[in-house]
Design an enzyme around this catalytic site. Sequence first.
Site, short mmCIF file in Angstrom:
data_model
loop_
_atom_site.label_atom_id
_atom_site.label_comp_id
_atom_site.label_asym_id
_atom_site.label_seq_id
_atom_site.Cartn_x
_atom_site.Cartn_y
_atom_site.Cartn_z
N HIS A 128 0.85 -1.21 0.00
CA HIS A 128 0.00 0.00 0.00
C HIS A 128 0.88 1.25 0.00
O HIS A 128 2.06 1.19 0.33
CB HIS A 128 -0.89 0.04 1.25
N LYS A 132 -0.36 4.89 4.61
CA LYS A 132 -1.22 3.95 5.34
C LYS A 132 -0.65 3.69 6.74
O LYS A 132 0.53 3.38 6.90
CB LYS A 132 -1.36 2.64 4.56
N1 LIG Z 1 -12.76 -0.64 3.87
C1 LIG Z 1 -12.20 -0.20 2.73
O1 LIG Z 1 -12.60 -0.56 1.61
C2 LIG Z 1 -11.07 0.78 2.82
C3 LIG Z 1 -10.57 1.12 4.05
N2 LIG Z 1 -9.66 2.11 4.15
C4 LIG Z 1 -9.29 2.46 5.51
O2 LIG Z 1 -9.95 3.68 5.85
C5 LIG Z 1 -9.15 4.42 6.78
C6 LIG Z 1 -8.94 5.83 6.24
O3 LIG Z 1 -8.15 5.78 5.08
P1 LIG Z 1 -7.84 7.10 4.22
O4 LIG Z 1 -9.10 7.76 3.77
O5 LIG Z 1 -6.83 6.70 3.23
O6 LIG Z 1 -7.15 8.02 5.35
P2 LIG Z 1 -6.77 9.57 5.28
O7 LIG Z 1 -5.70 9.75 6.31
O8 LIG Z 1 -6.55 10.04 3.90
O9 LIG Z 1 -8.11 10.29 5.78
C7 LIG Z 1 -8.57 10.12 7.09
C8 LIG Z 1 -9.51 11.26 7.43
O10 LIG Z 1 -10.05 11.01 8.72
C9 LIG Z 1 -10.08 12.23 9.44
N3 LIG Z 1 -10.07 11.92 10.86
C10 LIG Z 1 -9.05 11.43 11.62
N4 LIG Z 1 -9.45 11.31 12.90
C11 LIG Z 1 -10.74 11.72 12.96
C12 LIG Z 1 -11.72 11.81 13.99
N5 LIG Z 1 -11.44 11.49 15.25
N6 LIG Z 1 -12.95 12.26 13.66
C13 LIG Z 1 -13.27 12.60 12.40
N7 LIG Z 1 -12.39 12.54 11.39
C14 LIG Z 1 -11.15 12.10 11.67
C15 LIG Z 1 -8.86 13.01 8.96
O11 LIG Z 1 -9.05 14.41 9.18
C16 LIG Z 1 -8.86 12.65 7.48
O12 LIG Z 1 -9.65 13.56 6.76
C17 LIG Z 1 -7.87 3.60 6.98
O13 LIG Z 1 -8.03 2.78 8.11
C18 LIG Z 1 -7.82 2.71 5.73
O14 LIG Z 1 -7.12 1.53 5.94
C19 LIG Z 1 -9.18 2.78 3.08
C20 LIG Z 1 -9.61 2.46 1.82
C21 LIG Z 1 -10.58 1.42 1.59
O1 LIG Z 2 -5.48 2.16 3.67
C1 LIG Z 2 -5.82 1.84 2.51
O2 LIG Z 2 -5.52 2.53 1.53
C2 LIG Z 2 -6.59 0.62 2.34
N1 LIG Z 2 -6.96 -0.03 3.40
C3 LIG Z 2 -7.77 -1.19 3.45
C4 LIG Z 2 -7.08 -2.31 4.20
O3 LIG Z 2 -6.37 -2.03 5.19
O4 LIG Z 2 -7.25 -3.47 3.86
C5 LIG Z 2 -8.35 -1.59 2.13
C6 LIG Z 2 -7.58 -1.20 0.91
O5 LIG Z 2 -6.63 -2.16 0.62
C7 LIG Z 2 -7.00 0.19 0.98
#
Ligand SMILES: NC(=O)C1=CN([C@@H]2O[C@H](COP(=O)(O)OP(=O)(O)OC[C@H]3O[C@@H](n4cnc5c(N)ncnc54)[C@H](O)[C@@H]3O)[C@@H](O)[C@H]2O)C=CC1
Ligand SMILES: O=C(O)C1=N[C@H](C(=O)O)C[C@H](O)C1
Length: 224
Positions: A128, A132
Amino acid sequence: MGKMLERLAPEYGFEVTLILDIHNNVNGSGFTAENFRDVHAAIEFTAPDAAVANLEKLAVLRVPTVAGTTGWFGQLDHVRQLFENNHAGLVYSPNYSIGVNIFQRIVTEAAVWMQQQPAYEAWAWELHHSAKKDAPSGTLLKLVEGMRAAGYHNHVDVASNRAGAVPGTHEIGFDSAADTITLRHTARSREGFARGALHAAKWIAANKGVHEFSEILFSSEPQS
Ligand SMILES: NC(=O)C1=CN([C@@H]2O[C@H](COP(=O)(O)OP(=O)(O)OC[C@H]3O[C@@H](n4cnc5c(N)ncnc54)[C@H](O)[C@@H]3O)[C@@H](O)[C@H]2O)C=CC1
Ligand SMILES: O=C(O)C1=N[C@H](C(=O)O)C[C@H](O)C1
């Protein structure tokens, strides 16, 4: 993920009326009844150390919720209980991409066959982007968990890399003296995650209960 969800939301019939981030949600201050009065669904993508507190507040406010953040699933039972006690809907998944959810089934099937083949050893690997926070990814942990649940009890060597802007690559492999089997899913962008989460939001806005995303996705199983 926030920007991508905001861009695609109108395609799923949603108007985005509230965006909470680390600045306007200090100590959970953004989770007020007033802020959520006409909200039909919330999508939570934040950070592993923030997700549970946010989900607790959404449960108490009884907002139909899609949980996308990874790194908190050790507390799933607690979160599930809270949503159930408050009669609030929840969909959760470490990965909302349709392809990954199908990939999970392929890996599980491979694990069933490989359990009977002691000549093969297994690895699990993910790559990733460097921003991350959690490793291994939530998806990789679930893939290995799926192998275990399918009866695969041999050692699986697990590894992660972080570099550049890679949206997400997951690989499960099996190697013997004779040959190698490599199963790999490569996300081309983050769009598949966002579309899956929006699909889940539409679903939970109209339904009840606590569900893993794959239950919704595969609710009508293919006929064999
Ligand atoms: N389930 C899925 O399909 C996917 C899961 N993810 C997961 O989602 C999470 C976020 O990933 P990204 O968007 O890439 O992160 P990022 O760091 O780009 O964005 C995170 C956002 O959350 C906000 N944030 C942080 N703490 C907060 C709080 N206490 N209250 C409200 N907002 C808060 C930040 O200000 C930021 O805007 C990670 O755990 C990642 O692994 C990411 C992509 C796909
Ligand atoms: O942090 C990410 O970017 C992603 N997080 C998810 C994970 O931890 O599996 C899903 C995806 O791969 C992107």
